[in-house]
Design a protein around this motif. Structure first.
Motif, PDB file in Angstrom:
ATOM      1  N   GLU A   1      -0.274 -15.546   0.562  1.00 56.57           N
ATOM      2  CA  GLU A   1      -0.463 -14.097   0.482  1.00 56.57           C
ATOM      3  C   GLU A   1       0.468 -13.559  -0.578  1.00 56.57           C
ATOM      4  OE1 GLU A   1      -0.197 -11.595   4.016  1.00 56.57           O
ATOM      5  OE2 GLU A   1      -0.007  -9.811   2.755  1.00 56.57           O
TER       6      GLU A   1
ATOM      7  N   ASP B   1     -10.429  -8.657  16.462  1.00 49.69           N
ATOM      8  CA  ASP B   1     -10.047 -10.000  16.928  1.00 49.69           C
ATOM      9  C   ASP B   1      -9.846 -10.033  18.442  1.00 49.69           C
ATOM     10  OD1 ASP B   1      -6.961  -9.377  17.292  1.00 49.69           O
ATOM     11  OD2 ASP B   1      -7.512  -8.641  15.316  1.00 49.69           O
TER      12      ASP B   1
ATOM     13  N   ASP C   1      -4.168  -3.201   5.953  1.00 46.73           N
ATOM     14  CA  ASP C   1      -3.313  -2.334   5.143  1.00 46.73           C
ATOM     15  C   ASP C   1      -4.144  -1.219   4.485  1.00 46.73           C
ATOM     16  OD1 ASP C   1      -1.334  -4.080   5.857  1.00 46.73           O
ATOM     17  OD2 ASP C   1      -1.288  -5.160   3.958  1.00 46.73           O
TER      18      ASP C   1
HETATM   19  N1  AG3 Z   1      -3.626  -5.889  11.570  1.00 58.01           N
HETATM   20  C1  AG3 Z   1      -2.477  -5.573  10.727  1.00 58.01           C
HETATM   21  C2  AG3 Z   1      -2.214  -6.610   9.701  1.00 58.01           C
HETATM   22  C3  AG3 Z   1      -1.433  -6.133   8.543  1.00 58.01           C
HETATM   23  C4  AG3 Z   1      -0.929  -7.298   7.790  1.00 58.01           C
HETATM   24  N2  AG3 Z   1      -0.647  -7.001   6.429  1.00 58.01           N
HETATM   25  C5  AG3 Z   1      -0.347  -7.962   5.523  1.00 58.01           C
HETATM   26  N3  AG3 Z   1      -0.288  -9.200   5.876  1.00 58.01           N
HETATM   27  N4  AG3 Z   1      -0.125  -7.619   4.310  1.00 58.01           N
HETATM   28  C6  AG3 Z   1      -3.507  -7.028  12.374  1.00 58.01           C
HETATM   29  C7  AG3 Z   1      -4.715  -7.256  13.177  1.00 58.01           C
HETATM   30  C8  AG3 Z   1      -4.396  -8.027  14.391  1.00 58.01           C
HETATM   31  N5  AG3 Z   1      -5.123  -7.554  15.525  1.00 58.01           N
END
Ligand code: AG3
Length: 276
Positions: free
Chosen positions: A12, A92, A163
């Motif tokens: 990432e 999820d 994000d």
């Molecule tokens: N949702 C937030 C993830 C943000 C991660 N950002 C990043 N890796 N740049 C997570 C979903 C889990 N239910």
């Protein structure tokens, strides 16, 4: 954005000069949906990893931190025990699963991308399972539209989004928070993930200032999530009243406990500066 697998490493990218890499045994899936790219990897250190548009959403090994902190903190801070919850995103199933564990019996989960749910069903069955529970109503639709048209109210609204780039951008804006205010009960609290204060200060600032325009009480708290940018992650919550909490009711999670609840709101000076 396509995800490059160089010699079995998934990375990432945080900036042009920095990335976090996971050595992977296998790439289990890579699909482009109507909304985003979804990848699943089998990593060596973190079990299965779900990435959306090249960003880590969860891993089997550390998802508990995020899912506990986005649910248990607002749950125990609400003045009265929350009985209903709305999850925006969260296809999820991890957030709904924690809500069920806490004892919430009335959950609506609105995910825009049906493929996130399908991928979870196949690769993260332990998280997906909550979405099949009779106490969870799963809707595949745009969370913004759902909030505009529903006449229901909720004690908790949890924005479990990616994000603020791509499909989730609108979920970090003032108008969205204003719409959420209308679906909150008097006891209600809204919480959103608000990014890495170090690498994504704008995400935190957008969430905080957007909420502040709509709610009198807004606060940011943080948690240690090893697989997210910098490992230091923020959440921001808002309510129409000053939350005191029901600390005597707390039961601990794997990360969450009463000390964490108090300590999570103690912010480093550079983070305070961001939201001043
Ligand atoms: N949702 C937030 C993830 C943000 C991660 N950002 C990043 N890796 N740049 C997570 C979903 C889990 N239910």
């Amino acid at each position: 954005m396509t995800v490059k697998l160089i010699e079995n490493w998934f990375s990432e990218r945080y900036s042009d000069n920095l990335q976090l890499s996971f050595r992977v045994m296998d790439q289990l899936l890579s699909v482009k949906t109507d909304y985003q790219r979804i990848d699943v990897f089998e990593t060596y250190d973190f079990g299965k990893l779900l990435a959306i548009d090249g960003t880590v959403q969860l891993t089997e090994k550390d998802e508990f931190v995020y899912h506990e902190m986005i649910t248990m903190v607002p749950y125990y801070l609400a003045s009265r025990k929350p009985r209903s919850a709305l999850v925006i995103g969260g296809g999820d199933g991890g957030t709904a699963g924690q809500l069920l564990k806490i004892g919430i019996q009335d959950i609506v989960n609105v995910e825009i991308d049906t493929q996130v749910v399908e991928v979870s069903k196949k690769y993260f069955p332990n998280l997906y399972r909550s979405l099949t529970d009779s106490m969870v109503k799963l809707l595949i639709e745009d969370g913004v539209k759902y909030i505009q048209k529903t006449d229901r109210k909720f004690d908790l609204v949890i924005i479990d989004s990616t994000d603020p780039v791509g499909p989730a951008e609108g979920l970090f804006m003032k108008d969205f928070y204003a719409a959420i205010k209308r679906v909150l009960t008097d006891n209600g609290i809204v919480v959103t993930q608000s990014g890495s204060p170090f690498y994504q200060p704008k995400a935190l600032q957008m969430a905080f200032s957007g909420m502040k325009e709509v709610f009198p009480f807004v606060s940011t708290y943080t948690a240690f999530i090893p697989t997210y940018p910098s490992g230091f992650w923020s959440f921001t919550m808002a309510s129409a009243y000053e939350t005191k909490g029901r600390l005597e009711e707390i039961s601990t999670g794997k990360y969450f406990n009463a000390d964490i609840l108090r300590g999570a709101f103690k912010l480093p000076e550079f983070v305070r500066e961001l939201i001043r």
